[in-house]
Each structure stands twice: as structure tokens, then as C-alpha cells.
Enzyme design. Structure first.
Site, PDB file in Angstrom:
ATOM      1  N   ASP A 101       0.926  -1.268   0.071  1.00  0.00           N
ATOM      2  CA  ASP A 101      -0.030  -0.062  -0.223  1.00  0.00           C
ATOM      3  C   ASP A 101       0.905   1.148   0.069  1.00  0.00           C
ATOM      4  OD1 ASP A 101      -2.164   1.722   0.503  1.00  0.00           O
ATOM      5  OD2 ASP A 101      -3.222   0.372   1.704  1.00  0.00           O
ATOM      6  N   ASP A 202      -2.913   4.890  -2.477  1.00  0.00           N
ATOM      7  CA  ASP A 202      -3.821   5.388  -1.396  1.00  0.00           C
ATOM      8  C   ASP A 202      -4.226   6.792  -1.863  1.00  0.00           C
ATOM      9  OD1 ASP A 202      -5.333   5.214   1.512  1.00  0.00           O
ATOM     10  OD2 ASP A 202      -4.150   7.308   1.747  1.00  0.00           O
ATOM     11  N   GLU A 244      -6.367   4.079  -5.534  1.00  0.00           N
ATOM     12  CA  GLU A 244      -7.836   4.666  -4.973  1.00  0.00           C
ATOM     13  C   GLU A 244      -8.392   5.775  -5.168  1.00  0.00           C
ATOM     14  OE1 GLU A 244      -9.584   4.834  -0.353  1.00  0.00           O
ATOM     15  OE2 GLU A 244      -7.594   5.870  -0.820  1.00  0.00           O
ATOM     16  N   HIS A 318     -10.847  -1.951   4.408  1.00  0.00           N
ATOM     17  CA  HIS A 318     -10.971  -1.629   5.879  1.00  0.00           C
ATOM     18  C   HIS A 318     -11.282  -0.119   6.158  1.00  0.00           C
ATOM     19  CE1 HIS A 318      -8.001   0.479   3.376  1.00  0.00           C
ATOM     20  NE2 HIS A 318      -7.710   1.488   4.406  1.00  0.00           N
ATOM     21  N   ASP A 319     -12.007   0.531   5.222  1.00  0.00           N
ATOM     22  CA  ASP A 319     -12.673   1.806   5.553  1.00  0.00           C
ATOM     23  C   ASP A 319     -14.328   1.658   5.559  1.00  0.00           C
ATOM     24  OD1 ASP A 319     -10.251   3.164   5.525  1.00  0.00           O
ATOM     25  OD2 ASP A 319     -10.357   3.668   3.390  1.00  0.00           O
TER      26      ASP A 319
HETATM   27  O1  TEU Z   1      -8.969   6.475   2.475  1.00  0.00           O
HETATM   28  C1  TEU Z   1      -9.531   7.499   1.769  1.00  0.00           C
HETATM   29  C2  TEU Z   1     -10.571   8.386   2.173  1.00  0.00           C
HETATM   30  O2  TEU Z   1     -10.757   9.423   1.480  1.00  0.00           O
HETATM   31  C3  TEU Z   1     -11.081   7.896   3.551  1.00  0.00           C
HETATM   32  O3  TEU Z   1     -11.003   8.984   4.190  1.00  0.00           O
HETATM   33  C4  TEU Z   1     -12.380   7.621   3.170  1.00  0.00           C
HETATM   34  O4  TEU Z   1     -13.297   8.706   2.960  1.00  0.00           O
HETATM   35  C5  TEU Z   1     -13.039   7.200   4.677  1.00  0.00           C
HETATM   36  O5  TEU Z   1     -12.146   6.312   5.157  1.00  0.00           O
HETATM   37  C6  TEU Z   1     -14.504   6.828   4.455  1.00  0.00           C
HETATM   38  O6  TEU Z   1     -14.888   6.619   5.756  1.00  0.00           O
HETATM   39  C7  TEU Z   1      -7.874   6.108   2.570  1.00  0.00           C
HETATM   40  C8  TEU Z   1      -7.479   5.010   3.188  1.00  0.00           C
HETATM   41  O7  TEU Z   1      -7.895   3.677   2.625  1.00  0.00           O
HETATM   42  C9  TEU Z   1      -7.840   5.253   4.861  1.00  0.00           C
HETATM   43  O8  TEU Z   1      -7.728   4.068   5.497  1.00  0.00           O
HETATM   44  C10 TEU Z   1      -7.066   6.398   5.177  1.00  0.00           C
HETATM   45  O9  TEU Z   1      -7.386   6.606   6.709  1.00  0.00           O
HETATM   46  C11 TEU Z   1      -6.872   7.601   4.183  1.00  0.00           C
HETATM   47  O10 TEU Z   1      -6.798   7.264   3.144  1.00  0.00           O
HETATM   48  C12 TEU Z   1      -5.909   8.415   4.524  1.00  0.00           C
HETATM   49  O11 TEU Z   1      -4.584   7.758   4.318  1.00  0.00           O
END
Ligand code: TEU
Ligand code: CA
Length: 543
Positions: A101, A202, A244, A318-319
């Protein structure tokens, strides 16, 4: 670059590991690299081709590793560089590639570059980040950060604000600076030399931000930066790369995933993820689900990228909350609906991603108290909304539906204490339903969600129509059934699914009565006139 031979990743299935929550090997309650190595045989049995692992670089863990303080070392909490080399080698023996990542939009504020950058305006690293003049207390503009509060943070030493799209501990890198770009390329090449098989990038659509114009995603120079990045790094190897991109439309995704390989293999787009959110509001503000909207959204992406780009297919990461708790039924019909959702996703064109535990039908969690939650996004929102006068009940309701911690409870390996995840105290509590939902019982049970996923992974390898076939949505206005066909020169495949907990009449059974049943989440080799609750089947006809 010409697209002469088919790319290997078009037939691949990827598994995502959230390392903190996957497998602990030393009893400190935190998953680690040796734990992943221990579970490689499980992943090989599932049949996946690559594993994307969320960040394991050195990090103060404000955002669980998405705040990197050293890109070229492993955080001691996860192990060492030698462990990483061993993981790459052991995975390789099982024909599994390791996807790392890359967080290139921002670093941790503890990164050496930022420590230098904030010392003085003359420091050679100052221009690695995005600064604006101003006065303490008077922000350069009113842009907000994703995890709450303003997107600007004052540094008295330089009397300037730095820009951060996420937490204040995650300062944004300045991609306009060619030195920053060169450092990043060299770092990527260094990982490629170690045998990494691909990268997930990311928030890559946010690197070309233009804070003065209020632009975060899709800045004017984005694709220029990406083509340079790809040329200087990825194109020197045979990698899978996935960006992403929350702000992607099908037109933009065509650029990202152009078959000439000038940018990435594919992107994660999130249009289908935002469907249960009130328009113009935050993800916490829930809207009712509409199957018609979901079908139209996914069909649009299937058709737009056919032969022009490439889709990634995912329900979870994971989000995001667990899919079975969102579009399925996580109690009465948990197994049936988890399998149904898997069939609908894996039947489409693109590269499917399985998020750890999805293959077991793991569900959302409901912790009673906010102190059990670990995610900064959840915790910040909780306090902000309570302060703004939202009732506690509503706030908890949003958390139960959407908190990122739903996906981050430990992987449920067995009925043993802490689900077999750790012998110590887990960093986040285990979902109490592990006694029923766990890998040990599902790998033994021929009817489990796990076995269904395993079969889907194998079907994709066996029948080229999964990767090649064109897509056609059937009954677009039907509010209960999701059905589509995939067609290539040899055959036609039907994916048919009841998205409800009620029996539903299905007009497709007559036409498909002699077809071969490839996979079915109920016993029986035929598609009946009436679909049972959450019934799903994939059928094949030769033409
Ligand atoms: O997530 C991208 C992102 O825009 C997140 O803030 C998303 O909107 C949110 O998780 C939805 O609830 C990426 C990663 O996947 C995330 O884990 C990180 O926290 C974020 O970038 C910052 O690096
Ligand atoms: Ca550990």
C-alpha cells in the site's frame, strides 16, 4: 506500450489484509508479518493470486499506518524488513504476489522530511510540503480535513500554515516539487527490487490538489503526474497497480486503466458505496438502500469500461462496513445473503477483491461504548456531533452502520479465546459472534460461505467468460432481483439473485431451465420459478 498479451491480473483474485487485525504471532495483541506468514496456506487454499496488505511501514499509527514516518522500513510492531522479505518469498512459493500500500499523498508529521520542513522556510525539505502564509488564527481558506477540523495547521517556527487533507498528523506532500517525485520513484523502485508484486495507491486522485482553488480530487495536473509515476516505476516491472479514486467517473477511470498501461491496471471507484448516504451530506447520514440504483450504478461501470479499461470489484475494505450487514441480512439469512452478494460481485467483469473475513461472512460490530472504538474518524465524529447537539442514539446508530472499525475487528480464526487472533489482549475487541463465525468451522463445512467464495475463485479461472464476457443487465427496474448475463463467443452466463428475505417470482427460470448450474447457494441444479430468500445462482449455456 502495446497491449499484446493479456494481462495476468485480468484473471486474478486479490485478498486484502488489514495487518493489525489479521493474525498476531507474539501475543502483543497486534497482528504482524509472522502472523501473515503463518496463514499463507489458508490463503493458498482459498485460491487467491495476490494479497494487498494495508501499510506496515514505520508509523506513529495515528491513522493505523496511513501516516508513514519511513517508507523504507517496517514498523517494529509488524516485524522487520527480513520478515517482509521472508513473506514475499513464502508467498511466492505459493504463487501469491504481495501488493504493498503506497501512501503518496501525505506522510506522517514524524517523517524526517516534515521534521526538517518545519524548521525554517530555507530548509531544503520545506518545499516538500504545501505551505501558505497567513496569520495565526486566520486560515488561508475554509477548506476542511477529512477527519474533522480545518485543513490547515499553523507552525509558529515558520509562521505558515501547512495543508492536510486528512488528520493534522498527515501533512500533504507537494507533488509540484520534482525532488519529492524523484524520492518517491526511487523508494518504489527499491520495493520493486525486493520482489513486491504490485501496489495499491492510497487516495491517489488527491495528490494534484490545488488548495488555492479549493480543489482536492482530480486536480488539473493529476494524469500528468500519474503518467510520469507509472513510466518511472511500474512500467519497469510486471505489476498489478490499483489506485484509490473516490472522485472517479467512468470517463476518468478510462484514463487510469487505459490498456496501454500508461497509468495503472485499474482503480477503486466508490460510486456504489455512496448510495446509502444522503446527497450532499456525510457518510454518517444514512439514506434508504435502493436495489435499482445499485444495479444501474454497477451496470454503468461494467459497460463503460468494457474493452476500454478495467474494473476492480469490491464490496468491502478496511474503511467500509461489512457488506452482509449492509446489503444482506446479518442474522437470519447471514450465510445465504453473504453468498448471494459474493455471486453478484464475482460474476462481473473486473478483478475481484476479497477483504479479510468477507469470505467467512463476518458482520458489523456493535460496541456499547465509544471507548471501545479505535478509529480516529469515528471518535472525532462522535465528539463533533454530540457537541453539535445530535442525540447519542443517532450518533451510535451511524457508527453501527458506517464506522470503519466494523471492518477492523480481529479476523475470526476459531472458537478459541479472542477468535484465535491473539493470546494477548487484542488492540480492538473481537466481535462476540466469533464462536459461530470463524475460519476453523467454515473450512470444514462444505456448505459454508468460505467454500462458496473458494468455488467462485476457481470458477473465474475455469471459465474465461468471467473475465471477457460482455455484460447485460436484465430487468433493470425490478426492485427485488439482480440479474445479468455475461456473453462471449462460446457461451452465455446468467447471474441471478434475490436481494430480499422474501420468496420472489423469477421470470428467467423457463429460458434457463436446461442450463448448467455453476454455483448455487441452495441445494438443487435448477433455477426454480420462485427464488428463495437471498437465493443466488450462476448458470451457463453453450452457444
Ligand atoms: O482512505 C481515503 C478516504 O478518503 C477516507 O477518508 C475515506 O473517505 C473514509 O475512510 C471513509 O470512511 C484512504 C485509506 O483507505 C484510509 O484508511 C486512510 O485513513 C486515508 O486514505 C488517509 O490515508
Ligand atoms: Ca504482534
Amino acid at each position: 506500450m502495446e497491449d499484446k498479451k493479456e494481462k495476468w491480473w485480468k484473471n486474478a483474485v486479490v485478498y486484502q489484509i488489514y495487518p493489525k487485525s489479521f493474525q498476531d504471532s507474539n501475543g502483543d495483541g497486534i497482528g504482524d508479518i509472522r502472523g501473515i506468514i503463518r496463514r499463507l496456506d489458508y490463503l493458498a487454499d482459498l485460491g487467491i493470486d495476490a494479497v494487498w496488505i494495508s501499510p506496515m511501514y514505520c508509523s506513529p499509527q495515528n491513522d493505523n499506518g496511513y501516516d508513514i514516518s519511513d517508507y523504507q522500513d517496517i514498523d517494529p510492531m509488524f516485524g522487520t524488513l527480513e520478515d517482509m522479505d521472508e513473506l514475499i518469498a513464502e508467498a511466492g512459493k505459493r504463487k501469491i504476489r504481495i501488493i504493498m500500500d503506497l501512501v503518496l499523498n501525505h506522510t506522517s508529521n514524524e517523517h524526517r522530511w516534515f521534521q526538517e520542513a518545519k524548521k525554517s522556510r530555507e530548509n531544503p525539505y520545506h518545499d516538500y510540503y504545501v505551505w501558505r502564509d497567513g496569520e495565526e488564527g486566520v486560515y488561508p481558506n475554509d477548506m476542511k480535513a477529512a477527519f474533522g477540523g480545518p485543513a490547515w495547521e499553523w507552525v509558529p517556527e515558520v509562521k505558515q500554515y501547512y495543508f492536510h487533507q486528512f488528520a493534522p498528523e498527515q501533512p500533504d506532500l507537494n507533488w509540484e516539487n520534482p525532488k519529492v517525485r524523484r524520492e518517491i520513484y526511487d523508494m518504489i523502485l527499491w520495493w520493486m527490487d525486493r520482489g513486491v508484486g504490485g501496489f495499491r495507491l492510497d487516495v491517489i486522485d488527491q495528490i494534484a490538489k490545488e488548495p488555492d482553488l479549493g480543489i482536492t480530487n482530480n486536480g488539473p495536473k493529476l494524469h500528468e503526474f500519474l503518467r510520469e509515476l507509472s513510466r518511472e516505476t511500474f512500467q519497469k516491472g510486471d505489476l498489478i497497480t490499483v489506485g484509490e479514486a473516490w472522485g472517479a467517473t467512468p470517463e476518468i477511470a478510462e484514463k487510469y486503466s487505459c490498456p496501454d498501461g500508461s497509468e495503472f491496471s485499474m482503480v477503486f471507484q466508490f460510486e456504489h458505496i455512496g448510495l446509502d448516504q444522503q446527497e450532499g451530506k456525510e457518510k454518517w447520514d444514512l439514506a434508504p438502500l435502493s436495489l435499482v440504483k445499485l444495479k444501474k450504478c454497477l451496470a454503468k461501470w461494467q459497460n463503460a469500461l468494457h474493452k476500454k479499461g478495467w474494473n476492480s470489484l469490491f464490496w468491502d475494505n478496511h474503511d467500509l462496513p461489512r457488506i452482509v450487514s449492509r446489503w444482506g441480512d446479518d442474522s437470519t439469512y447471514r450465510a445465504e445473503s453473504a453468498k448471494m452478494l459474493a455471486a453478484v460481485l464475482h460474476g462481473m467483469q473486473g478483478t475481484p477483491y476479497i477483504y479479510q473475513g468477507e469470505e467467512l461472512g463476518m458482520t458489523n460490530v456493535k460496541f456499547k461504548d465509544i471507548t471501545d472504538y479505535r478509529d480516529l474518524e469515528t471518535v472525532n465524529m462522535y465528539h463533533e456531533r454530540l457537541q453539535a447537539g445530535y442525540p447519542l442514539e443517532d450518533v451510535m446508530h451511524s457508527i453501527y452502520a458506517k464506522s470503519r472499525d466494523n471492518a477492523r475487528t480481529p479476523m475470526q480464526w476459531s472458537r478459541e479465546e479472542n477468535a484465535g487472533f491473539t493470546t494477548g489482549i487484542p488492540w480492538i475487541a473481537v466481535n462476540p459472534n466469533y464462536t459461530e463465525i470463524n475460519a476453523a468451522s467454515e473450512t470444514e463445512d462444505p456448505d459454508s460461505v468460505y467454500q462458496f467464495y473458494k468455488k467462485l475463485v476457481h470458477l473465474r479461472k475455469e471459465y474465461p467468460v468471467f473475465a471477457d464476457g460482455d455484460f447485460s443487465l436484465l430487468m433493470p427496474e425490478d426492485e427485488q432481483i439482480f440479474a445479468y448475463t455475461r456473453t462471449d463467443a462460446e457461451c452465455r452466463m446468467l447471474v441471478c439473485a434475490n436481494f430480499t428475505g422474501e420468496p420472489v417470482r423469477c421470470p428467467l427460470s423457463e429460458e434457463w431451465k436446461d442450463a448448467q448450474m455453476l454455483i448455487h447457494n441452495y441445494p438443487g441444479e435448477r433455477l426454480d420459478e420462485e427464488l428463495k430468500p437471498y437465493e443466488a445462482a450462476i448458470l451457463l449455456k453453450m452457444e
